[in-house]
Design an enzyme around this catalytic site. Sequence first.
Site, short mmCIF file in Angstrom:
data_model
loop_
_atom_site.label_atom_id
_atom_site.label_comp_id
_atom_site.label_asym_id
_atom_site.label_seq_id
_atom_site.Cartn_x
_atom_site.Cartn_y
_atom_site.Cartn_z
N CYS A 150 3.97 13.48 68.66
CA CYS A 150 5.02 14.30 69.27
C CYS A 150 5.99 14.87 68.23
O CYS A 150 6.42 16.01 68.33
CB CYS A 150 5.87 13.48 70.23
SG CYS A 150 4.97 12.66 71.53
N ARG A 168 -5.60 5.55 82.24
CA ARG A 168 -5.65 6.98 82.60
C ARG A 168 -7.00 7.53 82.16
O ARG A 168 -7.06 8.39 81.27
CB ARG A 168 -4.54 7.75 81.88
CG ARG A 168 -3.16 7.14 82.01
CD ARG A 168 -2.15 7.88 81.14
NE ARG A 168 -0.84 7.25 81.17
CZ ARG A 168 0.15 7.55 80.35
NH1 ARG A 168 -0.03 8.48 79.41
NH2 ARG A 168 1.32 6.93 80.44
N SER A 180 9.35 8.15 77.50
CA SER A 180 7.91 7.97 77.37
C SER A 180 7.51 6.55 77.75
O SER A 180 8.33 5.64 77.78
CB SER A 180 7.47 8.26 75.94
OG SER A 180 7.91 9.55 75.56
N SER A 181 6.22 6.37 77.99
CA SER A 181 5.70 5.06 78.36
C SER A 181 5.36 4.27 77.09
O SER A 181 5.44 4.78 75.97
CB SER A 181 4.44 5.24 79.20
OG SER A 181 3.36 5.65 78.37
N HIS A 235 2.15 15.70 79.17
CA HIS A 235 1.65 15.71 77.78
C HIS A 235 0.41 14.83 77.62
O HIS A 235 0.38 13.69 78.06
CB HIS A 235 2.73 15.30 76.78
CG HIS A 235 3.94 16.21 76.88
ND1 HIS A 235 5.13 15.92 76.32
CD2 HIS A 235 4.10 17.41 77.52
CE1 HIS A 235 6.00 16.89 76.58
NE2 HIS A 235 5.38 17.80 77.32
N ASP A 248 5.81 19.51 71.34
CA ASP A 248 5.95 19.93 72.73
C ASP A 248 6.08 21.44 72.85
O ASP A 248 5.74 22.02 73.89
CB ASP A 248 7.21 19.30 73.37
CG ASP A 248 7.11 17.79 73.47
OD1 ASP A 248 6.09 17.23 73.03
OD2 ASP A 248 8.06 17.17 73.98
N ASP A 283 3.62 23.19 78.48
CA ASP A 283 4.20 22.63 77.27
C ASP A 283 3.06 22.55 76.25
O ASP A 283 1.91 22.26 76.62
CB ASP A 283 4.73 21.22 77.52
CG ASP A 283 6.11 21.20 78.20
OD1 ASP A 283 6.56 22.26 78.69
OD2 ASP A 283 6.73 20.12 78.25
N ASP A 285 -0.85 13.65 74.86
CA ASP A 285 -1.02 12.92 73.60
C ASP A 285 -0.64 11.44 73.63
O ASP A 285 -0.50 10.81 72.58
CB ASP A 285 -0.35 13.67 72.43
CG ASP A 285 1.11 13.99 72.66
OD1 ASP A 285 1.64 13.71 73.75
OD2 ASP A 285 1.74 14.55 71.72
#
Length: 373
Positions: free
Chosen positions: A355, A268, A302-303, A249, A112, A200, A251
């Site tokens: 990450c 997405r 995070s998802s 982000h 990040d 970021d 990634d």
Amino acid sequence: MVWSPEKTEVKSWNEWDTLRHVIVGRADDCHIPPEEPALDAKVPEDSDMRGQWGRRPQETIDRANELLDNFADQLRKRGVRVDRPVSIDHSQPVTTPDFHTDSQFGCMPPRDVLLTVGHEMLEATMSYRCRWFEYLNYRPLLKQYWEEDPKFRHEAAPKPRLTDEDYHPDYLSDKIGVEKRLKWAEEKFFVTTEEEPLFDAADVLRFGKDLVVQHGFTTNLKGIEWLRRHFPDHRVHTVNFPGDPYPIHIDATFTPLRPGLILNNPQRRLPEEQREMFHKNGWEIVDSAQPAHNTPPPLCYSSTWLSMNVLVLDPKTVCVEKSEVYQAEQMDKLGMEVVEVELRDAYAFGGGLHCCTADVYRDGDCEDYFPNQ
Ligand code: DAV
């Protein structure tokens, strides 16, 4: 030139060439930060994290560190040199002339903060107040690289002021609803304003001469313009992923695996008009597999799409989280050798396998993968 573990050299131009030297984060002293505008915009409205902050329970820190240590050992056994950050005291508040917040965050996700482009490592501006000093966790390493590698360029982007002017107040509510969030994302109305450059490092993907940057909550258009001026020999491309109600982000959304192949999160998808540069140059964008889990682990920002937050070791080898069986199966079908790494209990500390790492050295030079612009 052949890489040698005895000699420190910083160099990485893309996300897939053979990885030789990497930083793996630590869960030490990780805090759930107090509320602040940009952070609140990312915490899902039904999250167990709403309204609580403070140091994470020691047993969860120990467990996450056990997994991160094991990951570092796994990489070392494969011949990769691994360095670790030195945690600062994240319970310390951050006070500048412009803002105050009562605690900081942690040092699990170096991706990040640190952007490696060629011989340079660039400290990102960051866009959360609690992450303003996060670069300090990595300064002992950067100092060492600077002393040992005469070609290493240690750079830091201008520290942002992060006053209230940086954030749209519309995002302060926890009752916005996913429908409205999706509409806002579609309209590119994000929590950060265009007050000053913000980015970021994890919003940037490196494709040799091309940098692909996500415009979203954590990176604004001025941040992307700053990167464009800072890397005049690169082409910098702005991308959006409208299906993401919490776009931070790139990634867990867009994952290049090797020249010519990118995984894209099927919720997405990159809009058609932004696919042109990839298609014109023979790159294939395929939907990633589904995550193996319906929900993230407890107290996680995070998802579930950390399933596609993989670390590519070379164009034929990829680290995939051990429980992500569908993602592993897809990698296998795409001709990649899968290295299973257990990390799920560390997700809450800042993300997945991509990450929690930052490139120091990969083989290869700066190539042009998109000659047809
Ligand atoms: O899908 O929640 C996580 C990215 C973390 N660096 C997501 C994005």
